[in-house]
Design a protein around this motif. Sequence first.
Motif, PDB file in Angstrom:
ATOM      1  N   UNK A  83       0.846  -1.186   0.000  1.00 60.47           N
ATOM      2  CA  UNK A  83       0.000   0.000   0.000  1.00 60.47           C
ATOM      3  C   UNK A  83       0.883   1.238   0.000  1.00 60.47           C
ATOM      4  N   UNK A  84       0.382   2.301  -0.629  1.00 63.24           N
ATOM      5  CA  UNK A  84       1.035   3.602  -0.565  1.00 63.24           C
ATOM      6  C   UNK A  84       0.242   4.497   0.366  1.00 63.24           C
ATOM      7  N   UNK A  85       0.939   5.140   1.270  1.00 62.00           N
ATOM      8  CA  UNK A  85       0.336   6.146   2.138  1.00 62.00           C
ATOM      9  C   UNK A  85       0.878   7.493   1.670  1.00 62.00           C
ATOM     10  N   UNK A  86       0.042   8.243   0.976  1.00 62.84           N
ATOM     11  CA  UNK A  86       0.520   9.460   0.320  1.00 62.84           C
ATOM     12  C   UNK A  86       0.217  10.702   1.160  1.00 62.84           C
ATOM     13  N   UNK A  87       1.146  11.658   1.096  1.00 63.74           N
ATOM     14  CA  UNK A  87       0.919  12.924   1.776  1.00 63.74           C
ATOM     15  C   UNK A  87       0.581  14.038   0.796  1.00 63.74           C
ATOM     16  N   UNK A  88       0.735  13.774  -0.497  1.00 61.98           N
ATOM     17  CA  UNK A  88       0.357  14.724  -1.538  1.00 61.98           C
ATOM     18  C   UNK A  88      -0.546  13.991  -2.527  1.00 61.98           C
ATOM     19  N   UNK A  89      -1.752  14.500  -2.794  1.00 62.38           N
ATOM     20  CA  UNK A  89      -2.648  13.818  -3.740  1.00 62.38           C
ATOM     21  C   UNK A  89      -1.994  13.624  -5.104  1.00 62.38           C
ATOM     22  N   UNK A  90      -2.361  12.546  -5.764  1.00 58.01           N
ATOM     23  CA  UNK A  90      -1.761  12.231  -7.051  1.00 58.01           C
ATOM     24  C   UNK A  90      -1.954  13.305  -8.087  1.00 58.01           C
ATOM     25  N   UNK A  91      -3.106  13.999  -8.064  1.00 52.52           N
ATOM     26  CA  UNK A  91      -3.341  15.020  -9.073  1.00 52.52           C
ATOM     27  C   UNK A  91      -2.526  16.286  -8.852  1.00 52.52           C
ATOM     28  N   UNK A  92      -1.814  16.350  -7.707  1.00 47.89           N
ATOM     29  CA  UNK A  92      -0.935  17.492  -7.438  1.00 47.89           C
ATOM     30  C   UNK A  92       0.520  17.212  -7.842  1.00 47.89           C
ATOM     31  N   UNK A  93       0.793  15.969  -8.254  1.00 43.40           N
ATOM     32  CA  UNK A  93       2.159  15.605  -8.621  1.00 43.40           C
ATOM     33  C   UNK A  93       2.470  16.046 -10.044  1.00 43.40           C
ATOM     34  N   UNK A  94       3.762  16.275 -10.311  1.00 46.10           N
ATOM     35  CA  UNK A  94       4.190  16.703 -11.646  1.00 46.10           C
ATOM     36  C   UNK A  94       5.430  15.910 -12.080  1.00 46.10           C
ATOM     37  N   UNK A  95       5.746  16.004 -13.363  1.00 45.39           N
ATOM     38  CA  UNK A  95       6.975  15.439 -13.892  1.00 45.39           C
ATOM     39  C   UNK A  95       7.102  13.941 -13.680  1.00 45.39           C
ATOM     40  N   UNK A  96       8.318  13.514 -13.366  1.00 47.65           N
ATOM     41  CA  UNK A  96       8.570  12.080 -13.183  1.00 47.65           C
ATOM     42  C   UNK A  96       7.771  11.501 -12.021  1.00 47.65           C
ATOM     43  N   UNK A  97       7.550  12.306 -10.967  1.00 49.32           N
ATOM     44  CA  UNK A  97       6.770  11.812  -9.833  1.00 49.32           C
ATOM     45  C   UNK A  97       5.345  11.474 -10.269  1.00 49.32           C
ATOM     46  N   UNK A  98       4.755  12.299 -11.144  1.00 52.40           N
ATOM     47  CA  UNK A  98       3.402  12.018 -11.639  1.00 52.40           C
ATOM     48  C   UNK A  98       3.408  10.742 -12.478  1.00 52.40           C
TER      49      UNK A  98
END
Length: 499
Positions: A83-98
Motif C-alpha cells: 500500500x502507498x500512504x501518500x501525503x500529496x494527492x496524485x493530481x498534485x504531482x508533476x513530472x517524473x513523480x506524476x
Amino acid sequence: MKITAPNSSLYSTAQVYALDAAAIASGIPGIQLMKRAGRAAFDLLTERFPAPELISVYCGSGKNGGDGYVLAALAAQRKFPVQVIQLTPGDKLTGEARAAYEFAVQEQVSILNFAQVAAPTSGVIVDALLGIGVQGDVRPEFAAAITQINASRLPVLAVDIPSGLDGDTGASHGAVVNADVTISFIGIKRGLLTGRGPAVCGEIVLSDLAIPAEIYEQEAVQTEQLHLIDLLESLPPRDADAHKGHFGHVLIIGGDHGYGGAVIMAAEAAARSGAGLVSVATRPEHVPAILTRCPEIIARGVVSGQELEPLLARATVLVIGPGLGRSPWSEQLLQVAAKSGLPMVVDADALNILAEGRVVPNLAPQENWLYTPHPGEAGRLLGTTNSIINQDRFSAVTKLHQKLGGAVILKGAGSLVLGESGLTGIVTAGNPGMATGGMGDVLSGILGALIAQGLSVEEAAQLGAVLHASAADLAVEQTGQRGLLATDIIPYVAQLLSE
C-alpha cells in the motif's frame, strides 16, 4: 556503521543534483533514473526482508516520492501485499513523480491518504517522504508521518536518505525517520555519516543507478570515508636494525591534582602505538602510579612551567591536555609547551585554555599542531555553542582549521578530520560504547606516537582517528558496548598496527 559502496567518495546534495542533471543531459531520461532507483530499492527490500506481510510506502511529492511509487508498483507486479500512504494527492504531482504515480495506479496499488488511514501494524515500511531536499524544520504533516513511522517499531527502509535528515550536514531539525537500512542513490551523501546520520541511517547501501563513470569526473571529491587498511600504508616498515631512537619520543603533559589517570592512559596508548620512548610531565604525586601501571614510561614530577623546560629538549612531539586542568600550573605548562616549536597534540583543557586567549594571546595558525576538540570545545574555540557546531559539523571543522592551522579532528559520531590537503575525511568506524571517560586521552596518546614515528599531523590525524575507532569496534566484540573502558581498546590498537 555498515556501508556498502564501491569507493570512499562522499558528496554534498548540490553535487548529487549536479550529477543527476549531468546524467539526464547525457541522454538518460529522468524517468529512467527514477525507475532504476525504484528497482534498486525494491531489490534491496526483498533481499533484507524476503517475505513481508505488508509493504507500506510513505510517499511525498518530489522525486523521492516518485521512487516510492515505482517501488510500490514493482511490489504489486510481484504480488506482494503493498500500500502507498501518500501525503500529496496524485493530481498534485508533476513530472517524473506524476508518471511514477500513474505507474502505481496502473499496477492497482492501494493508494491511501495519510490523514485517513490507520498506522500500519505489520510488515515493512518504506520511507519515500522527503529525500535530500529538506532544509529547516519539517512541515507538520510530514512530521506527523515521521512520528507515525517511528512509533510503529516496524523495520524501515529509507529511500535515498531518512526523511528529516539534512544530507549536507547530518543535522536534523525536528522529526527524523529512524531507518534500519538506507539506500543512497548516485553517491553517498556526506550527512549520512556524521552528526545524527549514524544514529538514524542503519545500514547504508549505495546504488549508482548505472550512471557512467565519466559523469562522476565532473564533480571534484571534497569529502571521503577514511579506511584503516589504506591509512596504515602511511606507516613505514621497521628496518631490522632499528632502535628506539628511530621512533621518536612522546612527552605527555598533564595530570593536575586528581586527574593522574588521564596522563597514564595517554602514555600507555602512545607506548602501545609504537613510540620509541614515552615520558610524562605531571604533578609529582602521580609518578608512583604511572611507574606501577606501566614501568616503561619515564615519569617526571613538575611543579611549574620552569621545571618543564629541560624535559622538552629530548622530546620529538608533545601531547598536552590529558588531565591538564585549568589551574595556574596548567596555564604555565601550556605556555612553555607552546613556545617550544615542537609538533604538538592539543587536547581537552589545553583547548579550553587556548579558547580563553590569555595564555597564548593572538594565536596564529600552527602548522605542526594537531587539535582534537569535541563539539563543546570546538564551540568555545569558535565563540559559539555546542548546538551550533552540531548543526553543521563540516562548516565547523573548516572554520577551526582556518583559525588554528595544522590538522583538526572534530570528534563525535562520524568524526571529521581536516588538514593541509583540504580534503575532509569522515571516520565511519566506532560505536556508542566509546561514550565514556578517557577515550580522548587514549586518542591523544595514539596521535602523539604516530607523529613521533614520522607522520605529518594530517596523516596522524587520519590514521589515529580511524585506528582508535576500529580498536573500539574490536573491543566491544568482547566486552559489549555497556561498560567498555578506554583502556580496553589499547591492546587492540597494538594488534591493528601489527596487522
